[in-house]
Design a protein around this motif. Structure first.
Motif, PDB file in Angstrom:
ATOM      1  N   GLN A  88       0.758  -1.089   0.135  1.00 19.97           N
ATOM      2  CA  GLN A  88       0.165  -0.124  -0.079  1.00 19.97           C
ATOM      3  C   GLN A  88       1.023   0.809  -0.312  1.00 19.97           C
ATOM      4  N   LEU A  89       1.928   1.247   0.430  1.00 20.85           N
ATOM      5  CA  LEU A  89       2.599   2.974   0.910  1.00 20.85           C
ATOM      6  C   LEU A  89       3.495   2.728  -0.931  1.00 20.85           C
ATOM      7  N   GLU A  90       3.831   2.173  -1.358  1.00 23.74           N
ATOM      8  CA  GLU A  90       4.152   1.852  -2.372  1.00 23.74           C
ATOM      9  C   GLU A  90       3.189   2.295  -3.723  1.00 23.74           C
ATOM     10  N   SER A  91       2.309   1.789  -3.140  1.00 18.78           N
ATOM     11  CA  SER A  91       0.741   2.201  -4.068  1.00 18.78           C
ATOM     12  C   SER A  91       0.816   3.701  -4.490  1.00 18.78           C
ATOM     13  N   ASN A  92       0.999   4.480  -2.757  1.00 18.21           N
ATOM     14  CA  ASN A  92       0.722   5.808  -2.236  1.00 18.21           C
ATOM     15  C   ASN A  92       2.404   6.350  -3.153  1.00 18.21           C
ATOM     16  N   VAL A  93       3.577   5.605  -2.769  1.00 19.28           N
ATOM     17  CA  VAL A  93       4.110   6.945  -3.243  1.00 19.28           C
ATOM     18  C   VAL A  93       4.283   6.516  -4.768  1.00 19.28           C
ATOM     19  N   ALA A  94       4.002   5.716  -5.667  1.00 14.57           N
ATOM     20  CA  ALA A  94       3.332   5.607  -6.764  1.00 14.57           C
ATOM     21  C   ALA A  94       2.701   6.713  -6.933  1.00 14.57           C
ATOM     22  N   GLU A  95       1.453   6.904  -6.962  1.00 15.73           N
ATOM     23  CA  GLU A  95       0.296   8.254  -6.921  1.00 15.73           C
ATOM     24  C   GLU A  95       1.061   9.726  -6.593  1.00 15.73           C
ATOM     25  N   LEU A  96       2.138   9.810  -5.188  1.00 14.27           N
ATOM     26  CA  LEU A  96       2.273  10.744  -5.511  1.00 14.27           C
ATOM     27  C   LEU A  96       3.915  11.624  -6.251  1.00 14.27           C
ATOM     28  N   GLU A  97       3.913  10.101  -7.312  1.00 14.86           N
ATOM     29  CA  GLU A  97       5.024  10.670  -8.018  1.00 14.86           C
ATOM     30  C   GLU A  97       4.614  10.690  -9.173  1.00 14.86           C
ATOM     31  N   SER A  98       3.341  10.258  -9.561  1.00 13.84           N
ATOM     32  CA  SER A  98       2.842  11.325 -10.658  1.00 13.84           C
ATOM     33  C   SER A  98       2.405  12.583 -10.804  1.00 13.84           C
ATOM     34  N   LEU A  99       2.297  12.317  -9.593  1.00 14.01           N
ATOM     35  CA  LEU A  99       1.518  13.951  -9.804  1.00 14.01           C
ATOM     36  C   LEU A  99       2.971  14.453 -10.374  1.00 14.01           C
ATOM     37  N   ILE A 100       4.219  14.990 -10.050  1.00 15.67           N
ATOM     38  CA  ILE A 100       5.170  15.553 -10.420  1.00 15.67           C
ATOM     39  C   ILE A 100       5.114  15.708 -11.847  1.00 15.67           C
ATOM     40  N   GLU A 101       5.030  16.995 -12.228  1.00 18.23           N
ATOM     41  CA  GLU A 101       5.490  16.934 -14.001  1.00 18.23           C
ATOM     42  C   GLU A 101       7.426  17.366 -14.461  1.00 18.23           C
ATOM     43  N   GLU A 102       7.632  16.984 -15.175  1.00 19.29           N
ATOM     44  CA  GLU A 102       7.979  16.104 -15.887  1.00 19.29           C
ATOM     45  C   GLU A 102       8.358  17.384 -17.171  1.00 19.29           C
ATOM     46  N   GLU A 103       7.445  17.484 -17.645  1.00 19.64           N
ATOM     47  CA  GLU A 103       7.641  18.192 -19.333  1.00 19.64           C
ATOM     48  C   GLU A 103       6.208  19.847 -18.771  1.00 19.64           C
ATOM     49  N   PRO A 104       6.879  20.590 -19.477  1.00 16.43           N
ATOM     50  CA  PRO A 104       6.258  21.821 -19.777  1.00 16.43           C
ATOM     51  C   PRO A 104       5.198  21.436 -20.250  1.00 16.43           C
ATOM     52  N   GLN A 105       3.895  22.227 -20.221  1.00 14.21           N
ATOM     53  CA  GLN A 105       2.925  22.099 -20.790  1.00 14.21           C
ATOM     54  C   GLN A 105       2.619  22.812 -22.454  1.00 14.21           C
ATOM     55  N   ASP A 106       1.897  22.073 -23.306  1.00  9.28           N
ATOM     56  CA  ASP A 106       2.379  22.322 -24.499  1.00  9.28           C
ATOM     57  C   ASP A 106       2.037  23.981 -25.402  1.00  9.28           C
ATOM     58  N   SER A 107       2.872  24.603 -25.108  1.00  6.20           N
ATOM     59  CA  SER A 107       1.504  25.638 -25.657  1.00  6.20           C
ATOM     60  C   SER A 107       1.916  26.097 -26.808  1.00  6.20           C
ATOM     61  N   GLY A 108       2.566  25.563 -27.891  1.00 10.90           N
ATOM     62  CA  GLY A 108       2.307  25.322 -29.129  1.00 10.90           C
ATOM     63  C   GLY A 108       3.826  26.162 -30.145  1.00 10.90           C
ATOM     64  N   SER A 109       5.078  26.874 -28.594  1.00  9.00           N
ATOM     65  CA  SER A 109       5.965  27.335 -28.890  1.00  9.00           C
ATOM     66  C   SER A 109       7.101  26.743 -29.245  1.00  9.00           C
ATOM     67  N   THR A 110       8.283  26.992 -30.194  1.00  8.73           N
ATOM     68  CA  THR A 110       9.177  25.757 -30.672  1.00  8.73           C
ATOM     69  C   THR A 110       9.901  26.012 -29.328  1.00  8.73           C
ATOM     70  N   GLU A 111      10.635  26.972 -28.281  1.00  6.62           N
ATOM     71  CA  GLU A 111      11.525  26.851 -27.725  1.00  6.62           C
ATOM     72  C   GLU A 111      10.752  26.795 -26.084  1.00  6.62           C
ATOM     73  N   GLU A 112      10.009  25.830 -25.545  1.00  7.14           N
ATOM     74  CA  GLU A 112       9.437  25.891 -24.626  1.00  7.14           C
ATOM     75  C   GLU A 112      10.859  25.903 -22.664  1.00  7.14           C
ATOM     76  N   GLU A 113      10.292  26.657 -22.248  1.00 12.51           N
ATOM     77  CA  GLU A 113      11.465  27.043 -20.998  1.00 12.51           C
ATOM     78  C   GLU A 113      11.215  25.917 -20.194  1.00 12.51           C
ATOM     79  N   PRO A 114      12.722  24.901 -20.012  1.00  6.25           N
ATOM     80  CA  PRO A 114      11.815  24.194 -18.123  1.00  6.25           C
ATOM     81  C   PRO A 114      11.672  24.891 -17.514  1.00  6.25           C
ATOM     82  N   LEU A 115      10.700  23.458 -16.797  1.00  6.03           N
ATOM     83  CA  LEU A 115       9.855  23.718 -15.336  1.00  6.03           C
ATOM     84  C   LEU A 115      10.823  24.513 -14.339  1.00  6.03           C
ATOM     85  N   THR A 116      10.399  25.830 -13.794  1.00  3.73           N
ATOM     86  CA  THR A 116      10.703  25.435 -12.320  1.00  3.73           C
ATOM     87  C   THR A 116      10.806  24.624 -11.092  1.00  3.73           C
TER      88      THR A 116
END
Length: 305
Positions: free
Chosen positions: A86-114
């Motif tokens: 259950q702990l592993e499942s809970n951590v995996a769920e929380l980890e899935s909330l981390i944004e790794e890539e910027p949202q696609d705004s249509g720009s060709t040069e996306e700034e990395p996420l802070t």
């Protein structure tokens, strides 16, 4: 002269003797004089049978107790296994909330996420979230919390959603400062050492040189930036009888900093060859260690520039 056949004298015939006066349940029909000794052996055999029955009863009781103990232990192990999953499942769920890539705004040069953007959904779910700690190829992969000083050790027995939980969540010492503008010299993080090795349970493996060789670094990414730390010392201490209050070394001047580093290296199970110098950012992980009643295992690292 032929002998005359005589019928036995009915009056002179003797009755078979009784061995127990007043009892007619059994008598010596064939006048077997060995009956007395056999009867005595029968009494002894009866005593042996009673003794054997007593031993059998005790044996059955012992078997029943062992069965109960086995079932209880099996139940506890099963519960621990399910809790770990259950702990592993809970951590995996929380980890899935981390944004790794910027949202696609249509720009060709996306700034990395802070990091603030990367962890935004975790902060939204719990504002006590301060960062994420990982030791590669181990089970150390958890969010890190920090509660207010008036709610000390809250996450020792509470999960990310502030619900009671024996596993808790790794948390930053309430006296440590970690903001966009300032941070303590030494960031101290506490976590449980579960018997199954979860949370910070694997930290005691740093007693082995081979484990250190395989896991020399710790990742601690906070809301204010990423951080890679190299382990320079690891040691066990009893917090009651020990003479080194390691978790009081938080905001240090140069003299205190050097004293802390010297103490860690003297006690260390790890021969890292690394000696931090004043100005280095330190990270200290602390968990329980069961060789003494009040044991702790402490892993110390410095941030790589």
């Amino acid at each position: 002269m032929a002998k005359q056949h005589r019928e036995p004298d009915e009056q002179n015939r003797q009755a078979a003797p009784l061995f127990h006066q007043g009892e007619r349940t059994f008598y010596d029909q064939d006048r077997d004089e060995d009956y007395r000794s056999r009867a005595g052996r029968g009494k002894k055999a009866g005593k042996k049978r009673k003794k054997t029955r007593g031993i059998d009863i005790l044996y059955n009781i012992a078997i029943a107790l062992f069965a109960v103990v086995f079932l209880v232990c099996a139940g506890l192990l099963g519960k621990r296994f399910l809790d770990d999953r259950q702990l592993e499942s809970n951590v995996a769920e929380l980890e899935s909330l981390i944004e790794e890539e910027p949202q696609d705004s249509g720009s060709t040069e996306e700034e990395p996420l802070t990091n603030a953007e990367k962890f935004a959904r975790l902060v939204e779910r719990n504002s006590d979230f301060i960062g994420w700690i990982t030791i590669e190829n181990t089970n150390v992969n958890f969010p890190v919390m920090q509660s207010s000083p008036d709610n000390k050790d809250f996450y020792l027995r509470h999960n990310f959603d502030r619900e009671y939980d024996d596993y808790g969540v790794p948390y930053l010492d309430e006296d440590c400062t970690l903001t966009a503008d300032a941070r303590s010299t030494n960031l101290i993080i506490y976590g449980h050492h579960m018997k199954s090795g979860t949370v910070f349970g694997s930290l005691t493996n740093y007693k082995k040189a081979s484990y250190y060789d395989e896991h020399p670094t710790i990742e601690f990414d906070t809301l204010y930036g990423d951080g890679t730390y190299e382990v320079f010392g690891a040691f066990a201490i009893d917090v009651v009888t020990g003479d080194f209050p390691y978790n009081t070394y938080i905001d240090m001047d140069e003299t205190t900093f050097n004293e802390f580093v010297d103490q860690v290296k003297q006690r260390s199970d790890v021969d890292s060859g690394i000696t931090p110098v004043y100005g280095d950012q330190l990270l200290t992980l602390s968990t329980c260690e069961y060789s003494t009643d009040n044991g702790r295992y402490v892993v110390c690292a410095r941030k790589i520039s």
